[in-house]
Write a protein that holds these residues in place. Structure first.
Motif, PDB file in Angstrom:
ATOM      1  N   THR A  54      -4.328   2.561  -4.300  1.00  0.00           N
ATOM      2  CA  THR A  54      -3.895   1.427  -5.117  1.00  0.00           C
ATOM      3  C   THR A  54      -2.391   1.466  -5.343  1.00  0.00           C
ATOM      4  OG1 THR A  54      -6.035   1.334  -6.202  1.00  0.00           O
ATOM      5  CG2 THR A  54      -4.208   0.256  -7.327  1.00  0.00           C
ATOM      6  N   GLU A  55      -1.856   2.640  -5.655  1.00  0.00           N
ATOM      7  CA  GLU A  55      -0.409   2.767  -5.846  1.00  0.00           C
ATOM      8  C   GLU A  55       0.333   2.409  -4.564  1.00  0.00           C
ATOM      9  OE1 GLU A  55       0.434   6.236  -9.084  1.00  0.00           O
ATOM     10  OE2 GLU A  55      -0.489   6.867  -7.182  1.00  0.00           O
TER      11      GLU A  55
ATOM     12  N   ARG B  13      -0.652   0.426  -2.125  1.00  0.00           N
ATOM     13  CA  ARG B  13      -0.736  -1.023  -1.928  1.00  0.00           C
ATOM     14  C   ARG B  13       0.208  -1.763  -2.868  1.00  0.00           C
ATOM     15  NH1 ARG B  13      -6.220  -0.003  -0.825  1.00  0.00           N
ATOM     16  NH2 ARG B  13      -6.756  -0.145  -3.017  1.00  0.00           N
ATOM     17  N   ASP B  14       0.239  -1.333  -4.133  1.00  0.00           N
ATOM     18  CA  ASP B  14       1.124  -1.978  -5.111  1.00  0.00           C
ATOM     19  C   ASP B  14       2.589  -1.824  -4.718  1.00  0.00           C
ATOM     20  OD1 ASP B  14      -1.071  -2.757  -6.581  1.00  0.00           O
ATOM     21  OD2 ASP B  14      -0.828  -1.194  -8.109  1.00  0.00           O
TER      22      ASP B  14
END
Length: 71
Positions: free
Chosen positions: A48-49, A51-52
């Motif tokens: 997630t990090e 992708r962010d």
């Protein structure tokens, strides 16, 4: 500016873009720099990090590119 150190470039970016964009650039640089200088005891970034950060980098690149539109 390419010959300047990154710290100087980050300080100067606010002269070319609004303060919110400059803040986002600095925050992203700090996050990516922290991950690139990985510590053996630090946790790896999550998917997630990653992708962010990728999404934020894409948005910031678009915001920092000079406009090619003609009036």
């Amino acid at each position: 500016m390419p010959e300047c150190k990154m710290r100087a470039q980050l300080l100067a970016v606010s002269r070319f873009v609004d303060l919110e964009t400059a803040r986002r650039v600095s925050a992203l640089w700090y996050a990516l720099s922290r991950v690139a200088h990985h510590d053996d005891y630090a946790l790896a970034p999550t998917a997630t990090e990653l992708r962010d950060w990728h999404r934020e980098a894409t948005h910031l690149c678009a915001a920092l590119m000079p406009s090619t539109e003609t009036p």
